[in-house]
Design a protein around this motif. Structure first.
Motif, PDB file in Angstrom:
ATOM      1  N   ARG A  63       0.833  -1.212   0.000  1.00 29.44           N
ATOM      2  CA  ARG A  63       0.000   0.000   0.000  1.00 29.44           C
ATOM      3  C   ARG A  63       0.863   1.256   0.000  1.00 29.44           C
ATOM      4  O   ARG A  63       0.519   2.240  -0.663  1.00 29.44           O
ATOM      5  CB  ARG A  63      -0.962  -0.007   1.189  1.00 29.44           C
ATOM      6  N   LEU A  67       0.725   4.065  -2.983  1.00 28.45           N
ATOM      7  CA  LEU A  67       0.044   5.273  -2.515  1.00 28.45           C
ATOM      8  C   LEU A  67       0.074   6.387  -3.550  1.00 28.45           C
ATOM      9  O   LEU A  67      -0.906   7.110  -3.723  1.00 28.45           O
ATOM     10  CB  LEU A  67       0.659   5.746  -1.190  1.00 28.45           C
ATOM     11  N   TRP A  70      -2.903   5.840  -5.907  1.00 32.87           N
ATOM     12  CA  TRP A  70      -4.068   5.345  -5.173  1.00 32.87           C
ATOM     13  C   TRP A  70      -5.331   5.324  -6.016  1.00 32.87           C
ATOM     14  O   TRP A  70      -6.175   4.457  -5.839  1.00 32.87           O
ATOM     15  CB  TRP A  70      -4.283   6.149  -3.883  1.00 32.87           C
ATOM     16  N   PHE A  77      -7.382   0.703  -1.365  1.00 32.84           N
ATOM     17  CA  PHE A  77      -7.632   1.766  -0.394  1.00 32.84           C
ATOM     18  C   PHE A  77      -9.141   1.890  -0.200  1.00 32.84           C
ATOM     19  O   PHE A  77      -9.902   1.853  -1.165  1.00 32.84           O
ATOM     20  CB  PHE A  77      -7.025   3.093  -0.869  1.00 32.84           C
ATOM     21  N   ARG A  82      -9.613   6.948   0.264  1.00 32.61           N
ATOM     22  CA  ARG A  82      -9.582   7.634  -1.041  1.00 32.61           C
ATOM     23  C   ARG A  82     -10.102   9.066  -0.921  1.00 32.61           C
ATOM     24  O   ARG A  82      -9.530   9.990  -1.511  1.00 32.61           O
ATOM     25  CB  ARG A  82     -10.373   6.835  -2.079  1.00 32.61           C
TER      26      ARG A  82
END
Length: 155
Positions: A63, A67, A70, A77, A82
């Motif tokens: 993650r 990122l 995203w 996410f 978000r």
């Protein structure tokens, strides 16, 4: 390198702690810190917040690595994450809308980003989210302008 006045430092630390505590979700708070720091290219803050996210909060390397992308990461996410990341980007870049002075009506943070977060966060949580985004952007600007490297002395 200039030293940061203890009064300024203490106020920033207190502001950041209050904002993060009011969010109630330490993982989300660190994602916000990391995303703003990516945009602002603050290596010091990225180093610190990635460590906190992974070592203290158990965030996954996957993650963290995704990122920056995203929006394209699908369900990796959550909807709240978000929305928080969209608001983080809008508040960090501040070029999404026209200025109020121009008479165009929309502020620098696009309504879509603000309203998206407002739908998923309570008023209190939203205030803390905005505070957290504000404080990390301030820290980024302090560290970048002072040329503080990862792991370097912040004060």
């Amino acid at each position: 390198m200039t030293r940061l006045d203890p009064g300024v430092r203490d106020a920033m630390v207190a502001f950041g702690a209050a904002a993060k505590k009011g969010l109630g979700d330490p993982v989300l708070a660190e994602l916000v810190m990391i995303r703003a720091s990516q945009i602002n290219e603050c290596a010091f803050c990225l180093d610190m917040h990635v460590d906190v996210a992974v070592e203290k909060n158990g965030e996954s390397a996957k993650r963290i690595a995704l990122l920056n992308a995203w929006r394209e990461a699908g369900e990796l996410f959550s909807e709240r994450e978000r929305a928080a990341l969209a608001l983080t980007e809008a508040m960090t870049v501040l070029t999404g809308g026209a200025s109020h002075a121009s008479g165009a009506g929309e502020g620098f943070v696009p309504d879509e980003a603000y309203e998206g977060a407002a739908k998923l966060f309570s008023e209190v949580e939203l205030a803390h989210l905005i505070g957290a985004i504000t404080v990390i952007n301030s820290w980024n600007r302090l560290m970048v302008s002072r040329r503080i490297e990862p792991g370097g002395p912040a004060w």
